[in-house]
Design a protein around this motif. Structure first.
Motif, short mmCIF file in Angstrom:
data_model
loop_
_atom_site.label_atom_id
_atom_site.label_comp_id
_atom_site.label_asym_id
_atom_site.label_seq_id
_atom_site.Cartn_x
_atom_site.Cartn_y
_atom_site.Cartn_z
N ASP A 125 33.04 9.14 14.26
CA ASP A 125 33.04 8.92 15.71
C ASP A 125 33.38 7.48 16.08
OD1 ASP A 125 32.52 11.49 16.44
OD2 ASP A 125 30.36 11.22 16.71
N GLY A 126 33.44 6.60 15.10
CA GLY A 126 33.75 5.20 15.38
C GLY A 126 35.24 4.97 15.52
N PRO A 127 35.64 3.72 15.75
CA PRO A 127 37.07 3.38 15.88
C PRO A 127 37.74 3.39 14.51
CG PRO A 127 35.74 1.40 16.02
CD PRO A 127 34.77 2.54 15.92
N ALA A 128 38.57 4.39 14.25
CA ALA A 128 39.15 4.58 12.92
C ALA A 128 39.98 3.37 12.47
CB ALA A 128 40.00 5.84 12.90
N ASP A 129 40.70 2.75 13.39
CA ASP A 129 41.54 1.61 13.01
C ASP A 129 40.69 0.43 12.55
OD1 ASP A 129 40.55 1.27 15.60
OD2 ASP A 129 42.49 0.75 16.49
N ALA A 130 39.63 0.14 13.29
CA ALA A 130 38.75 -0.98 12.91
C ALA A 130 38.02 -0.68 11.61
CB ALA A 130 37.75 -1.25 14.03
N LYS A 148 44.56 -9.06 14.76
CA LYS A 148 45.36 -7.85 14.94
C LYS A 148 44.59 -6.78 15.70
CE LYS A 148 47.53 -4.13 12.26
NZ LYS A 148 47.85 -3.64 10.88
N ILE A 149 43.36 -6.51 15.30
CA ILE A 149 42.60 -5.40 15.90
C ILE A 149 42.11 -5.74 17.30
CG2 ILE A 149 40.27 -5.96 15.10
CD1 ILE A 149 41.97 -2.51 14.92
N ASN A 198 41.40 0.53 21.19
CA ASN A 198 40.01 0.86 20.87
C ASN A 198 39.08 -0.32 21.13
OD1 ASN A 198 40.26 3.55 20.17
ND2 ASN A 198 40.51 3.16 17.99
N HIS A 199 39.52 -1.51 20.79
CA HIS A 199 38.69 -2.69 21.08
C HIS A 199 38.51 -2.87 22.58
CE1 HIS A 199 37.08 -6.71 21.18
NE2 HIS A 199 38.15 -7.14 21.84
N LYS A 200 39.60 -2.71 23.33
CA LYS A 200 39.50 -2.86 24.79
C LYS A 200 38.58 -1.81 25.38
CE LYS A 200 44.18 -4.78 24.96
NZ LYS A 200 45.60 -4.55 25.33
N GLU A 201 38.66 -0.58 24.87
CA GLU A 201 37.78 0.49 25.34
C GLU A 201 36.32 0.20 25.00
OE1 GLU A 201 35.81 4.11 26.38
OE2 GLU A 201 37.45 2.90 27.20
N ALA A 202 36.08 -0.35 23.80
CA ALA A 202 34.71 -0.68 23.42
C ALA A 202 34.12 -1.75 24.32
CB ALA A 202 34.69 -1.14 21.96
N ALA A 230 33.34 -0.14 27.68
CA ALA A 230 32.15 0.71 27.57
C ALA A 230 30.88 -0.13 27.51
CB ALA A 230 32.27 1.60 26.33
N PHE A 231 30.95 -1.28 26.83
CA PHE A 231 29.79 -2.17 26.75
C PHE A 231 29.43 -2.68 28.13
CE2 PHE A 231 27.94 -6.40 26.32
CZ PHE A 231 26.91 -6.16 25.42
N VAL A 232 30.41 -3.12 28.88
CA VAL A 232 30.18 -3.64 30.23
C VAL A 232 29.65 -2.54 31.15
CG1 VAL A 232 31.30 -4.63 32.27
CG2 VAL A 232 31.90 -5.47 29.98
N GLU A 233 30.21 -1.33 31.00
CA GLU A 233 29.82 -0.22 31.86
C GLU A 233 28.61 0.55 31.34
OE1 GLU A 233 33.42 2.06 32.08
OE2 GLU A 233 34.57 0.40 32.95
N LYS A 234 28.06 0.12 30.21
CA LYS A 234 26.86 0.70 29.61
C LYS A 234 27.02 2.20 29.37
CE LYS A 234 23.82 -2.80 31.58
NZ LYS A 234 22.61 -3.09 32.39
N ARG A 235 28.08 2.55 28.68
CA ARG A 235 28.36 3.93 28.31
C ARG A 235 28.89 3.99 26.89
NH1 ARG A 235 33.81 4.44 28.09
NH2 ARG A 235 35.06 3.00 29.38
N LYS A 236 28.98 5.19 26.36
CA LYS A 236 29.52 5.38 25.02
C LYS A 236 31.03 5.28 25.06
CE LYS A 236 29.51 8.59 21.10
NZ LYS A 236 29.00 9.90 20.58
N PRO A 237 31.64 4.50 24.17
CA PRO A 237 33.10 4.39 24.19
C PRO A 237 33.80 5.68 23.76
CG PRO A 237 32.20 3.25 22.28
CD PRO A 237 31.03 3.65 23.12
N ILE A 238 34.97 5.89 24.30
CA ILE A 238 35.79 7.03 23.92
C ILE A 238 36.99 6.51 23.15
CG2 ILE A 238 37.10 9.01 24.76
CD1 ILE A 238 35.38 8.90 27.30
#
Length: 272
Positions: free
Chosen positions: A213-218, A247-248, A253-257, A260-268
């Motif tokens: 469920d995590g960021p596969a690239d990272a 690079k990452i 995925n980093h931008k989405e994370a 999600a942190f700022v918006e206090k939700r689970k990242p997609i």
């Protein structure tokens, strides 16, 4: 959960994909999942194909019938050699097999987990050690096993053991072939955790799903950092990590994370 069954070419090895996790199962319970030629060949192919499969984000290796893998098939060891096979041919085939299994597990860009029930002996121990994470059932045990049958070790077991538990304990385990029960294996660092036998499959799959469920690239780059940590010096490690994090940091995925942190939700995360 939608499960996809993968054809392996033999009933001795099973493979399925669900929740981004490819589960590869040794399926010779009558032989405690000792490696046969068909199983070894199928395992090499499954490891290669699942490592290249974009739908797979974690690989879980386990065994059927209350055993992980008892190593080589001792009863049939003498039958494997062709009378026409030269020592050079046998050596070449062995290197291909060992790199295709243990080497492929270590080199796979996907995180790998071994779920160990019952014995993980000889090559079975090496396969488990090649995985990134090991979870054992309470009745599991690990052993080198080689010295008891007059062999010296394969699949890189000495390298893997030395880096996992240190040179002195690795030597004791391989010289004696003593059984190491699950609780002791956890103390030594051979396994990450021990769970009740009845909970092993659930606990291992849950961890695999958590990673998937995590960021596969990272996570792929994290595995590269960790693999290199065994063979490069600290200044080089700093430089390599800096290159990868730059690079990452530009990835979606980093931008989405961060969002999600700022918006206090689970990242997609983008799973590709």
């Amino acid at each position: 959960m939608t499960q996809k069954t993968i054809e392996t070419g033999t009933t001795e090895l099973l493979c399925s994909i669900a929740d981004g996790v490819a589960t590869i199962t040794f399926n010779r319970p009558e032989a405690k999942n000792a490696l046969s030629t068909p199983m070894s060949q199928a395992l090499q192919r499954m490891l290669r194909e699942r490592s290249e499969d974009a739908s797979v984000r974690c690989i879980l290796i386990t065994g059927a019938g209350g055993a992980f893998c008892a190593g080589g098939d001792v009863k049939n060891m003498g039958d494997r050699r062709s009378p026409a096979e030269t020592p050079e041919q046998r050596l070449k085939a062995m290197k291909v097999r060992h790199h295709g299994i243990g080497g492929q597990i270590v080199a796979s860009p996907k995180p790998t987990i071994a779920a160990i029930a019952g014995p993980a002996v000889g090559a079975g121990l090496a396969i488990a050690l090649a995985c990134d994470i090991r979870i054992a059932g309470q009745s599991a045990f690990l052993s080198g096993g080689y010295s008891k049958i007059g062999l010296s070790g394969d699949y890189g077991v000495a390298w893997l053991l030395t880096r996992t538990i240190g040179t002195s304990r690795a030597r004791e385990l391989l010289f004696t072939s003593d059984r190491i029960p699950a609780a002791r294996a956890e103390q030594l660092g051979l396994v990450n955790r021990v769970v009740a036998d009845a909970e092993l499959a659930t606990a291992a799959h849950a961890l695999a799903v958590q990673i998937a469920d995590g960021p596969a690239d990272a996570i792929g780059l994290i595995k590269q950092n960790l693999n290199e940590a065994r063979v490069i010096d600290y200044p080089t490690a700093i430089d390599r990590e800096a290159e990868r994090i730059v690079k990452i940091s530009a990835s979606e995925n980093h931008k989405e994370a961060v969002r999600a942190f700022v918006e206090k939700r689970k990242p997609i995360f983008n799973r590709a």
